[in-house]
Design a protein around this motif. Structure first.
Motif, PDB file in Angstrom:
ATOM      1  N   ASN A 175       0.826  -1.211   0.000  1.00 59.34           N
ATOM      2  CA  ASN A 175       0.000   0.000   0.000  1.00 59.34           C
ATOM      3  C   ASN A 175       0.861   1.261   0.000  1.00 59.34           C
ATOM      4  N   ASP A 176       2.102   1.136  -0.461  1.00 55.02           N
ATOM      5  CA  ASP A 176       2.977   2.301  -0.532  1.00 55.02           C
ATOM      6  C   ASP A 176       2.453   3.299  -1.558  1.00 55.02           C
ATOM      7  N   ALA A 177       2.636   4.569  -1.256  1.00 61.49           N
ATOM      8  CA  ALA A 177       2.104   5.632  -2.111  1.00 61.49           C
ATOM      9  C   ALA A 177       2.886   5.758  -3.413  1.00 61.49           C
ATOM     10  N   VAL A 178       2.167   5.903  -4.507  1.00 66.35           N
ATOM     11  CA  VAL A 178       2.724   6.262  -5.805  1.00 66.35           C
ATOM     12  C   VAL A 178       2.172   7.638  -6.165  1.00 66.35           C
ATOM     13  N   LEU A 179       2.535   8.144  -7.333  1.00 68.39           N
ATOM     14  CA  LEU A 179       2.145   9.510  -7.703  1.00 68.39           C
ATOM     15  C   LEU A 179       0.637   9.718  -7.656  1.00 68.39           C
ATOM     16  N   ALA A 180      -0.142   8.738  -8.128  1.00 68.29           N
ATOM     17  CA  ALA A 180      -1.600   8.887  -8.137  1.00 68.29           C
ATOM     18  C   ALA A 180      -2.147   9.046  -6.726  1.00 68.29           C
ATOM     19  N   ASP A 181      -1.589   8.293  -5.776  1.00 66.24           N
ATOM     20  CA  ASP A 181      -2.031   8.389  -4.385  1.00 66.24           C
ATOM     21  C   ASP A 181      -1.682   9.750  -3.779  1.00 66.24           C
ATOM     22  N   ALA A 182      -0.489  10.244  -4.117  1.00 63.17           N
ATOM     23  CA  ALA A 182      -0.040  11.539  -3.602  1.00 63.17           C
ATOM     24  C   ALA A 182      -0.939  12.668  -4.108  1.00 63.17           C
TER      25      ALA A 182
END
Length: 307
Positions: free
Chosen positions: A208-215
């Motif tokens: 569940n680590d953040a990628v650009l879309a999550d940020a």
């Protein structure tokens, strides 16, 4: 500059980490819809990898990346499929429900930066890499955020360096947690308005680590420049990040490293610009940090003792 010797030493998987790896594999099988033979094939893939190497020359992050790629292939998903995408969106949504309350808590405090650090650290509980999927009640955890204690709190060193800094590199960890990272950065910028802040997230979905879309979903780009670190792992292996990220790392005056995966992969770097912020979630990390399991950490680099 970061030496090759520092980047490449101590790559091995302790036996104590194997049970956690298997928990993560089970979680990965669940979220990708693998059942029966599919889950068995996923476990066999990772176990063969471990048997072939005896865990030498590897870290846990290598195994999880390889398993994620294998799970996606076995599930038949194509394109930009993110196994934890829906879970990450839900984590961001739940965290946002608490953001206003926590922002007010920071602003009403006589020591707002100290409170913001605690909220950012306590937000690290949103971690499906450390707990089996389905066993983590994010809302319940966030309701008890004030009950969390720091086992290490290098706040004086952190605040002093922050006042003198021109560039801050913020290495993010999980979705959901990044909502509280935004609150922390807001407070940092309120007291250091000229500071250049860059947030780094993973290059590809993993756990569940953040990628650009999550940020972007969390609005992190509204308070900082957000970039990919180039890391495809749930952590930051410097020799396997992008040239852009390593340049940002070298040129930063202060580096905030969030979460256990980043702590595991960066703790050997004796760099006093580094400040690790996380919750200690397992016995192995408790031994490495000399902090009790369950406690929060704000720890300056160079003070980490491997035992």
């Amino acid at each position: 500059m970061i030496s090759e010797d520092i980047m490449n030493r101590n790559k091995q998987i302790p036996a104590a980490c194997y049970p956690c790896i298997f928990e993560q594999l089970h979680s990965l099988a669940m979220v990708t819809g693998l059942e029966g033979d599919g889950e068995k094939l996923l476990f066999e893939h990772s176990m063969l990898h471990l048997l072939a190497t005896h865990g030498e020359g590897l870290v846990v992050q290598h195994i999880i990346r390889s398993a994620t790629d294998r799970a996606i292939a076995l599930s038949g998903k194509v394109g930009d499929y993110d196994p934890y995408g829906a879970i990450k969106k839900q984590s961001n949504d739940i965290a946002r429900q608490f953001a206003g309350e926590f922002r007010n808590k920071i602003r009403r405090s006589s020591e707002p930066l100290r409170v913001a650090v605690k909220i950012a650290a306590a937000g690290n509980i949103i971690d499906f890499g450390a707990k089996r999927h389905g066993s983590l009640d994010v809302e319940k955890e966030l309701c008890t955020i004030d009950e969390r204690a720091f086992g290490c709190f290098d706040f004086a060193e952190f605040s002093t360096r922050l006042k003198l800094a021109g560039k801050l590199l913020y290495i993010c960890d999980n979705a959901g947690e990044i909502v509280f990272d935004r609150l922390f950065i807001e407070e940092i910028l309120r007291t250091n308005p000229g500071l250049e802040v860059t947030c780094a997230v993973r290059a590809l979905p993993v756990i569940n680590d953040a990628v650009l879309a999550d940020a972007h979903d969390a609005g992190l780009d509204e308070v900082a420049v957000v970039v990919s670190s180039g890391s495809v792992y749930p952590g930051t292996l410097l020799d396997e990040t992008s040239e852009e990220f390593r340049m940002l790392f070298d040129n930063a005056d202060v580096i905030i490293s969030k979460g256990q995966g980043n702590f595991e992969t960066l703790l050997d770097i004796a760099d006093e610009r580094l400040f690790f912020i996380l919750r200690i979630k397992c016995d192995q990390m408790a031994r490495l940090s000399s902090v009790a399991k369950g406690e929060l950490v704000l720890m300056q680099g160079g003070k980490v003792r491997s035992t």
